[in-house]
Each structure stands twice: as C-alpha cells, then as structure tokens.
Design a protein around this motif. Structure first.
Motif, PDB file in Angstrom:
ATOM      1  N   PRO A 171      59.608  35.434 -31.583  1.00 61.97           N
ATOM      2  CA  PRO A 171      61.083  35.871 -30.827  1.00 61.97           C
ATOM      3  C   PRO A 171      61.700  36.788 -31.620  1.00 61.97           C
ATOM      4  O   PRO A 171      61.612  37.121 -32.960  1.00 61.97           O
ATOM      5  N   ALA A 172      62.544  37.656 -30.974  1.00 62.18           N
ATOM      6  CA  ALA A 172      63.550  38.637 -31.477  1.00 62.18           C
ATOM      7  C   ALA A 172      64.755  38.283 -31.965  1.00 62.18           C
ATOM      8  O   ALA A 172      65.630  38.726 -32.711  1.00 62.18           O
ATOM      9  N   SER A 173      65.172  36.678 -31.505  1.00 61.24           N
ATOM     10  CA  SER A 173      66.322  36.076 -32.139  1.00 61.24           C
ATOM     11  C   SER A 173      66.087  34.629 -31.897  1.00 61.24           C
ATOM     12  O   SER A 173      65.492  34.112 -31.070  1.00 61.24           O
ATOM     13  N   MET A 174      66.818  33.848 -32.979  1.00 57.94           N
ATOM     14  CA  MET A 174      66.395  32.652 -32.804  1.00 57.94           C
ATOM     15  C   MET A 174      67.379  31.735 -31.572  1.00 57.94           C
ATOM     16  O   MET A 174      66.937  30.665 -31.080  1.00 57.94           O
ATOM     17  N   PRO A 175      68.476  32.247 -31.398  1.00 63.95           N
ATOM     18  CA  PRO A 175      69.211  31.933 -30.064  1.00 63.95           C
ATOM     19  C   PRO A 175      68.233  31.929 -28.880  1.00 63.95           C
ATOM     20  O   PRO A 175      68.298  30.879 -28.043  1.00 63.95           O
ATOM     21  N   LEU A 176      67.531  32.976 -28.610  1.00 67.48           N
ATOM     22  CA  LEU A 176      66.797  33.259 -27.477  1.00 67.48           C
ATOM     23  C   LEU A 176      65.483  32.080 -27.418  1.00 67.48           C
ATOM     24  O   LEU A 176      64.963  31.735 -26.693  1.00 67.48           O
ATOM     25  N   TRP A 177      64.938  31.917 -28.456  1.00 65.30           N
ATOM     26  CA  TRP A 177      63.889  31.040 -29.093  1.00 65.30           C
ATOM     27  C   TRP A 177      64.481  29.776 -28.540  1.00 65.30           C
ATOM     28  O   TRP A 177      63.587  28.969 -27.883  1.00 65.30           O
ATOM     29  N   VAL A 178      65.416  29.167 -28.920  1.00 63.61           N
ATOM     30  CA  VAL A 178      65.980  27.830 -28.679  1.00 63.61           C
ATOM     31  C   VAL A 178      66.207  27.649 -27.210  1.00 63.61           C
ATOM     32  O   VAL A 178      65.844  26.549 -26.591  1.00 63.61           O
ATOM     33  N   ALA A 179      66.887  28.551 -26.718  1.00 58.80           N
ATOM     34  CA  ALA A 179      67.076  28.517 -25.009  1.00 58.80           C
ATOM     35  C   ALA A 179      65.605  28.506 -24.453  1.00 58.80           C
ATOM     36  O   ALA A 179      65.560  27.464 -23.488  1.00 58.80           O
ATOM     37  N   GLY A 180      64.681  29.262 -24.763  1.00 55.96           N
ATOM     38  CA  GLY A 180      63.240  28.987 -24.329  1.00 55.96           C
ATOM     39  C   GLY A 180      62.804  27.784 -24.656  1.00 55.96           C
ATOM     40  O   GLY A 180      62.076  26.916 -23.529  1.00 55.96           O
ATOM     41  N   THR A 181      62.855  26.981 -25.802  1.00 56.32           N
ATOM     42  CA  THR A 181      61.894  25.887 -26.200  1.00 56.32           C
ATOM     43  C   THR A 181      62.632  24.840 -25.492  1.00 56.32           C
ATOM     44  O   THR A 181      62.079  23.769 -25.097  1.00 56.32           O
ATOM     45  N   ARG A 182      63.930  24.975 -25.349  1.00 59.30           N
ATOM     46  CA  ARG A 182      64.825  23.789 -24.542  1.00 59.30           C
ATOM     47  C   ARG A 182      64.317  23.935 -23.130  1.00 59.30           C
ATOM     48  O   ARG A 182      63.961  22.682 -22.468  1.00 59.30           O
ATOM     49  N   GLN A 183      63.915  24.930 -22.657  1.00 59.52           N
ATOM     50  CA  GLN A 183      63.407  25.099 -21.334  1.00 59.52           C
ATOM     51  C   GLN A 183      62.040  24.369 -21.064  1.00 59.52           C
ATOM     52  O   GLN A 183      61.663  23.745 -20.099  1.00 59.52           O
ATOM     53  N   ALA A 237      61.896  20.569 -21.123  1.00 57.76           N
ATOM     54  CA  ALA A 237      62.243  20.057 -19.882  1.00 57.76           C
ATOM     55  C   ALA A 237      61.095  20.031 -18.706  1.00 57.76           C
ATOM     56  O   ALA A 237      61.253  19.426 -17.825  1.00 57.76           O
ATOM     57  N   ARG A 238      60.090  20.709 -19.111  1.00 64.10           N
ATOM     58  CA  ARG A 238      58.753  20.561 -18.385  1.00 64.10           C
ATOM     59  C   ARG A 238      57.778  19.237 -18.889  1.00 64.10           C
ATOM     60  O   ARG A 238      56.772  19.063 -18.357  1.00 64.10           O
ATOM     61  N   LEU A 239      58.227  18.575 -19.956  1.00 61.84           N
ATOM     62  CA  LEU A 239      57.467  17.373 -20.501  1.00 61.84           C
ATOM     63  C   LEU A 239      58.067  16.189 -19.735  1.00 61.84           C
ATOM     64  O   LEU A 239      58.979  16.254 -19.179  1.00 61.84           O
ATOM     65  N   PRO A 240      57.281  15.023 -19.785  1.00 60.57           N
ATOM     66  CA  PRO A 240      57.494  14.027 -19.066  1.00 60.57           C
ATOM     67  C   PRO A 240      58.947  13.312 -19.369  1.00 60.57           C
ATOM     68  O   PRO A 240      59.369  13.490 -20.631  1.00 60.57           O
ATOM     69  N   PHE A 275      62.561  22.849 -31.106  1.00 55.45           N
ATOM     70  CA  PHE A 275      63.418  22.876 -30.086  1.00 55.45           C
ATOM     71  C   PHE A 275      64.921  22.437 -30.618  1.00 55.45           C
ATOM     72  O   PHE A 275      65.813  22.358 -29.752  1.00 55.45           O
ATOM     73  N   HIS A 276      65.084  22.070 -31.953  1.00 57.64           N
ATOM     74  CA  HIS A 276      66.113  21.510 -32.229  1.00 57.64           C
ATOM     75  C   HIS A 276      66.601  22.255 -33.698  1.00 57.64           C
ATOM     76  O   HIS A 276      66.275  21.657 -34.834  1.00 57.64           O
ATOM     77  N   VAL A 277      66.865  23.816 -33.590  1.00 58.11           N
ATOM     78  CA  VAL A 277      67.021  24.480 -34.636  1.00 58.11           C
ATOM     79  C   VAL A 277      68.447  24.248 -35.398  1.00 58.11           C
ATOM     80  O   VAL A 277      69.545  24.602 -34.813  1.00 58.11           O
ATOM     81  N   THR A 278      68.318  23.622 -36.465  1.00 63.22           N
ATOM     82  CA  THR A 278      69.628  23.388 -37.192  1.00 63.22           C
ATOM     83  C   THR A 278      69.917  24.114 -38.589  1.00 63.22           C
ATOM     84  O   THR A 278      70.822  23.823 -39.330  1.00 63.22           O
ATOM     85  N   GLY A 279      68.840  24.636 -38.819  1.00 65.14           N
ATOM     86  CA  GLY A 279      68.819  25.376 -40.250  1.00 65.14           C
ATOM     87  C   GLY A 279      69.418  26.696 -40.429  1.00 65.14           C
ATOM     88  O   GLY A 279      70.367  27.154 -39.516  1.00 65.14           O
TER      89      GLY A 279
END
Length: 311
Positions: free
Chosen positions: A142-154, A157-160, A226-230
């Motif tokens: 990714p070019a930014s971690m906020p963009l990464w997290v937004a994508g991984t949260r999406q 949502a595709r998992l069971p 998908f839970h980036v707190t670091g």
C-alpha cells in the motif's frame, strides 16, 4: 522462462548501530550483464524466508539476487526489549543504506524490490537515497496504512459471518491474543494472503519466525492485518510519490489484501509507473503464480538494466 541453476551463495552479517544485519547474496551459475536486485521482505518483522524463491525466479536470466533479514527478525539481531519508539521507518531506511554501502556487488547500481511492508520501505529508501537505484518493483504493497486498513476491512466483510463476529468480539474485548481471534486471522490469510494449500515451506518458515519473536510486527502493525494499532497506523507516502524519479512496476494479486485502492497512488503519482494484476493470486503472487511473476518482473528488470560500471 527456462531456469538456470543457481551459483555461489554468500552469507554474512554487517554491523549496524551495534547490532548485526544478516544477508544472503545468490550469484547465478552463468552470470549475464545484469544489475543485481535487492529484495525487501514484509512484516515488518517477518523474515525473508517466504521470498527466498525469488533467488531462482529473478536470477534465472543471470542476475544476482540479494536477500536480507531486517533488524529484529530472522537471522539478524533481535531486540525484544527495545522500546516502541526504537522501531521506526528511518531506522529501516538507515539499515538498508548501511547494507548497500557494505556490499560491493551493489556498487554499480541495483534494482529494488519490496514485497508488502518491503514495498512501503522501498519508496522511503528511494526518496531518501535515490543514487544507485535503477528501478523500483512494489509487490502487494500500500501507499498508505489508512488505505490498507480500509481495504482489509472491506475484505474481512467478505468472510463468513461467524468469522466477522469473532473478530468484532475479540477486538472490542481486547482479547486479540485468543485462539479464536487467531483462527479468524488464519481464515483471512488463507483467502487473501496465500491461497495455496498446504502453505509452501518457505512461508511456514516465516510464520514460525514471526511467532517466535513478534516484537517488530506487534509494535508497528498490531494484532492483525485488519486491526492496525501500531506505530505505522498513520503512515503514508502518498504526497511524496511525485518525488520518485525511477521507473516503477506495481504488481498485486486479484484477491490481494493490498487492495487496488491502497496501491493506486503509486501508479497515479509516480511519474514513470505501470501496474500488473495477477489473476488467481492473492498477496503472494511469487508463490501462487511464480512463472507469471518471473516473466512480468523479469521483463521489467531487463528493460531497465544498466551496465554495472554505471553510477
């Protein structure tokens, strides 16, 4: 591409700020007039092992391939007692600069390939130290971690529904070290990190090394992808990308945890950039579709080779 046998392998360590950085240089059996490529592994804090096949994939045309373990993982110095503020992007930029300065094989210029976190570190390095870098390959990054997290949260949502519920419950309770949460992370990984079953041995080796010492990953990333707190939670290179003046290739898998929105700024803002998405792959195309990866990346590197004597 017909693979050539690998030649001599040199391993060693270099001193860095009172610690040691481990490296491996894989020389081709039949060298060609090609520049070496330096491979930056992901994480942060996930050892290079899962990228070791790149020695064969990228060295098949007579190219030298350099791997190393970043400080805090693999065969380099481990510092589990270091404070969180020790683990910074400038630290890893300086470590790479130190390695480049110490390895004679890189003196005539080199290509820089970063995978995942390595593809975040690579543009930071080029912006700080552009001399010597002939091209940039950003893999699944990714070019930014906020963009990464937004994508991984999406993607999550595709998992069971039960996986999503497990994640929500444990993140709310602060119990992300529980076996249930880790099982949910594994479900995410098997869909969006590597779809091979079983996992290749080199990937298992990296996961084992991470489990043995998660210091860097947990400090800079946190509990999961998908839970980036670091400390990297707010990282971004987006606004600085126009300053990258080397040819750049961006690659990703079609089901990559690095979603298109997270890496699009690379192709939109780097003046000389192009991209390729690999069908049938997730976050590790070099493992899932190795022949395609070798062809696409190899063609790009060959197009931007320079004689070793250039500076």
């Amino acid at each position: 591409m017909t693979a050539q046998p690998l030649g001599r392998i040199d391993e060693g360590t270099v001193a860095f700020r009172g610690h040691r950085t481990w490296y491996r240089v894989t020389h081709p059996a039949r060298p060609a007039d090609r520049l070496p490529v330096v491979v930056l592994h992901g994480g942060p804090g996930i050892a290079h092992d899962y990228t070791r096949s790149m020695a064969g994939l990228l060295g098949a045309d007579g190219r030298t391939v350099v791997h190393y373990d970043q400080l805090g993982c693999g065969r380099s110095s481990h510092l589990p007692e270091a404070p969180a503020g020790f683990w910074t992007v400038p630290l890893f930029v300086a470590e790479l600069r130190n390695l480049v300065d110490r390895l004679d094989v890189l003196a005539g210029g080199f290509h820089l390939l970063g995978q995942s976190w390595g593809g975040m570190l690579a543009p930071e390095y080029v912006l700080a130290h552009p001399a010597g870098v002939r091209s940039l390959v950003l893999c699944d990054s990714p070019a930014s971690m906020p963009l990464w997290v937004a994508g991984t949260r999406q993607l999550l949502a595709r998992l069971p529904a039960e996986v999503q519920q497990t994640v929500a419950v444990h993140e709310a309770a602060g119990s992300t070290d529980s076996a249930e949460y880790q099982a949910a992370v594994d479900a995410f990984y098997r869909r969006f990190l590597c779809t091979l079953d079983p996992y290749p041995a080199e990937l298992e080796d990296s996961f084992a090394a991470l489990a043995a010492d998660p210091t860097v990953y947990q400090t800079m990333i946190g509990p999961s992808e998908f839970h980036v707190t670091g400390t990297l939670a707010d990282w971004s290179v987006v606004d600085r990308l126009p300053g990258i003046a080397v040819p750049t290739l961006v690659v990703a898998g079609e089901d990559d945890e690095a979603t298109p929105a997270s890496w699009a700024p690379f192709t939109e803002r780097i003046p000389d950039a192009r991209s390729r998405v690999f069908a049938g792959a997730s976050h590790t195309p070099h493992l899932e579709v190795p022949d395609q990866f070798a062809q696409v990346v190899g063609d790009f590197l060959r197009a931007h080779d320079r004689p070793r004597r250039s500076s």
